[in-house]
Design a protein around this motif. Structure first.
Motif, mmCIF file in Angstrom:
data_model
loop_
_atom_site.group_PDB
_atom_site.id
_atom_site.type_symbol
_atom_site.label_atom_id
_atom_site.label_comp_id
_atom_site.label_asym_id
_atom_site.label_seq_id
_atom_site.Cartn_x
_atom_site.Cartn_y
_atom_site.Cartn_z
ATOM 1 N N VAL A 20 0.820 -1.210 0.000
ATOM 2 C CA VAL A 20 0.000 0.000 0.000
ATOM 3 C C VAL A 20 0.854 1.260 0.000
ATOM 4 N N THR A 21 2.166 1.121 0.223
ATOM 5 C CA THR A 21 3.057 2.283 0.213
ATOM 6 C C THR A 21 3.791 2.440 -1.116
ATOM 7 N N ASP A 22 3.543 1.518 -2.034
ATOM 8 C CA ASP A 22 4.242 1.537 -3.319
ATOM 9 C C ASP A 22 3.640 2.603 -4.227
ATOM 10 N N THR A 23 4.490 3.444 -4.783
ATOM 11 C CA THR A 23 4.000 4.472 -5.705
ATOM 12 C C THR A 23 3.862 3.949 -7.128
ATOM 13 N N LYS A 24 4.280 2.700 -7.343
ATOM 14 C CA LYS A 24 4.148 2.097 -8.667
ATOM 15 C C LYS A 24 3.821 0.615 -8.516
ATOM 16 N N GLN A 25 2.683 0.336 -7.891
ATOM 17 C CA GLN A 25 2.242 -1.034 -7.665
ATOM 18 C C GLN A 25 1.641 -1.602 -8.953
ATOM 19 N N SER A 26 2.107 -2.772 -9.355
ATOM 20 C CA SER A 26 1.613 -3.368 -10.597
ATOM 21 C C SER A 26 0.301 -4.114 -10.369
ATOM 22 N N TRP A 27 -0.613 -3.985 -11.329
ATOM 23 C CA TRP A 27 -1.878 -4.702 -11.366
ATOM 24 C C TRP A 27 -2.042 -5.270 -12.773
ATOM 25 N N ILE A 28 -2.829 -6.311 -12.886
ATOM 26 C CA ILE A 28 -3.089 -6.869 -14.212
ATOM 27 C C ILE A 28 -4.520 -6.556 -14.629
ATOM 28 N N TRP A 29 -4.729 -6.448 -15.930
ATOM 29 C CA TRP A 29 -6.068 -6.218 -16.457
ATOM 30 C C TRP A 29 -6.290 -7.132 -17.658
#
Length: 214
Positions: A20-29
């Protein structure tokens, strides 16, 4: 398109990589295909998504302390960054270059040296040089994918570490091959660099094959 997501952080998840502190957290779509599955059978085939990829979210900018779903307005989320369109092309180029080099060309180059041809040595070094250049390009593509933040930006995956080591040692293998050739022409027999070149080559080929499936 706007997505409203409620995430409950849980440190108990074994494979939890959401920070939750990551400024560039990866997600998939993923979206598609357009065809709807109209079957109650558990054996029914499910088509692969027609479009898919990765996007990155500035997690601190999206947090909300309330327990209910936050209300989001607007047509875009400025905290999200899309994956470049050329990403899948880089993946295919990386896989083809390194796969062909270590699974096909390097082994064929070794076997070519065993053939009783007058051009056996030329076939050997030309194929090995071709595969080495392809491996360098494949590594460059992989590094470019990582440093641009597309995926695996931390360079901490086993596949990345082993791949960098194997391709880097290829330079030393080329030098040892040249020394072996010079010594062999001078002495007419194998010397210490010859055996080093022979066994290092085998290790690199096997390591490259293993890394292809990691």
């Amino acid at each position: 398109m706007t997505a409203t997501i409620q995430w409950h952080q849980s440190s108990g998840l074994k494979f939890n990589k959401v920070k939750v502190t990551d400024t560039k957290q990866s997600w998939i779509w993923a979206v598609g295909p357009n065809e709807q599955l109209q079957s109650n059978s558990v054996d029914a085939e499910i088509d692969q998504h027609s479009h898919y990829g990765v996007f990155f979210v500035d997690m601190p900018a999206t947090q909300n302390a309330v327990t209910t779903l936050p209300s989001i307005s607007g047509t875009s989320n400025v905290s999200a960054e899309g994956q470049p369109d050329y990403y899948h092309g880089l993946v295919y180029a990386h896989a083809i270059l390194l796969g062909v080099a270590f699974v096909i060309v390097f082994p064929v180059g070794v076997l070519g040296l065993r053939w009783r041809w007058s051009i056996a040595f030329k076939v050997h070094w030309m194929l090995q040089l071709f595969a080495t250049v392809g491996a360098y390009i494949g590594l460059a593509v992989a590094v470019a994918m990582s440093i641009t933040g597309i995926e695996y930006a931390a360079f901490g995956e086993t596949h990345q570490i082993l791949g960098i080591i194997v391709v880097a040692v290829l330079s030393f293998q080329v030098v040892m091959g040249y020394i072996h050739h010079v010594n062999y022409k001078r002495a007419g027999r194998r010397t210490t660099p010859s055996y080093f070149h022979l066994w290092l080559g085998r290790v690199l080929i096997y390591a490259g094959m293993v890394n292809a499936v990691l």
